[in-house]
Design a protein around this motif. Sequence first.
Motif, PDB file in Angstrom:
ATOM      1  N   THR A   1      -5.826   0.631  -4.523  1.00  0.00           N
ATOM      2  CA  THR A   1      -5.730  -0.582  -3.726  1.00  0.00           C
ATOM      3  C   THR A   1      -4.323  -1.156  -3.796  1.00  0.00           C
ATOM      4  OG1 THR A   1      -8.035  -1.048  -4.228  1.00  0.00           O
ATOM      5  CG2 THR A   1      -6.724  -2.875  -3.360  1.00  0.00           C
ATOM      6  N   PRO A   2      -3.674  -1.433  -2.667  1.00  0.00           N
ATOM      7  CA  PRO A   2      -2.334  -2.028  -2.698  1.00  0.00           C
ATOM      8  C   PRO A   2      -2.327  -3.323  -3.507  1.00  0.00           C
ATOM      9  CG  PRO A   2      -2.867  -1.297  -0.476  1.00  0.00           C
ATOM     10  CD  PRO A   2      -4.130  -1.177  -1.288  1.00  0.00           C
ATOM     11  N   GLY A   3      -1.362  -3.432  -4.387  1.00  0.00           N
ATOM     12  CA  GLY A   3      -1.199  -4.621  -5.212  1.00  0.00           C
ATOM     13  C   GLY A   3      -1.945  -4.593  -6.528  1.00  0.00           C
ATOM     14  N   ALA A   4      -2.908  -3.691  -6.683  1.00  0.00           N
ATOM     15  CA  ALA A   4      -3.737  -3.688  -7.893  1.00  0.00           C
ATOM     16  C   ALA A   4      -2.975  -3.255  -9.144  1.00  0.00           C
ATOM     17  CB  ALA A   4      -4.955  -2.783  -7.688  1.00  0.00           C
ATOM     18  N   ASN A   5      -1.936  -2.456  -8.990  1.00  0.00           N
ATOM     19  CA  ASN A   5      -1.211  -1.933 -10.150  1.00  0.00           C
ATOM     20  C   ASN A   5       0.268  -2.296 -10.140  1.00  0.00           C
ATOM     21  OD1 ASN A   5      -3.393  -0.408 -11.453  1.00  0.00           O
ATOM     22  ND2 ASN A   5      -3.376   0.747  -9.535  1.00  0.00           N
ATOM     23  N   ASP A   6       0.632  -3.366  -9.447  1.00  0.00           N
ATOM     24  CA  ASP A   6       2.040  -3.771  -9.354  1.00  0.00           C
ATOM     25  C   ASP A   6       2.499  -4.422 -10.657  1.00  0.00           C
ATOM     26  OD1 ASP A   6       1.553  -2.987  -6.797  1.00  0.00           O
ATOM     27  OD2 ASP A   6       2.121  -4.879  -5.864  1.00  0.00           O
TER      28      ASP A   6
END
Length: 124
Positions: free
Chosen positions: A35-40
């Motif tokens: 998911t975009p942003g989940a591991n930033d």
Amino acid sequence: MQGAAVAGGRVAAGCEAVGTAAKAGAITTFSLLGTPGANDRWIKAGMSGIPRPAGADHQLGASIHFTGTRLYVGMPYGPGAKGTLLALPLSNVTAGGTNAAVTTYEPGQGGLPATGSRFGYAAR
């Protein structure tokens, strides 16, 4: 953005200002999977095992390079008088990871010659 590196489905990118410290630099890491942003992760000096607080014109992330085990991060204009290169274990730059010891390279230390300028300008 200054430096950028890609390895194993992860991306790291360097950027400029941190608070009121112009050109202090910071790094953003994120995964190309999930998911975009989940591991930033947004990382500045003083975080993720990076020593010293953010300082003006240090340019953390001016150059960055991934290997299988580390993210190499250049700070060519400080905090060392001749520049600095940091080797961060991937756990330090991965969301949810734990901080391990960071290796610091500076001219005049650890057997490196004490000459030159802008050490860390190109990390390879």
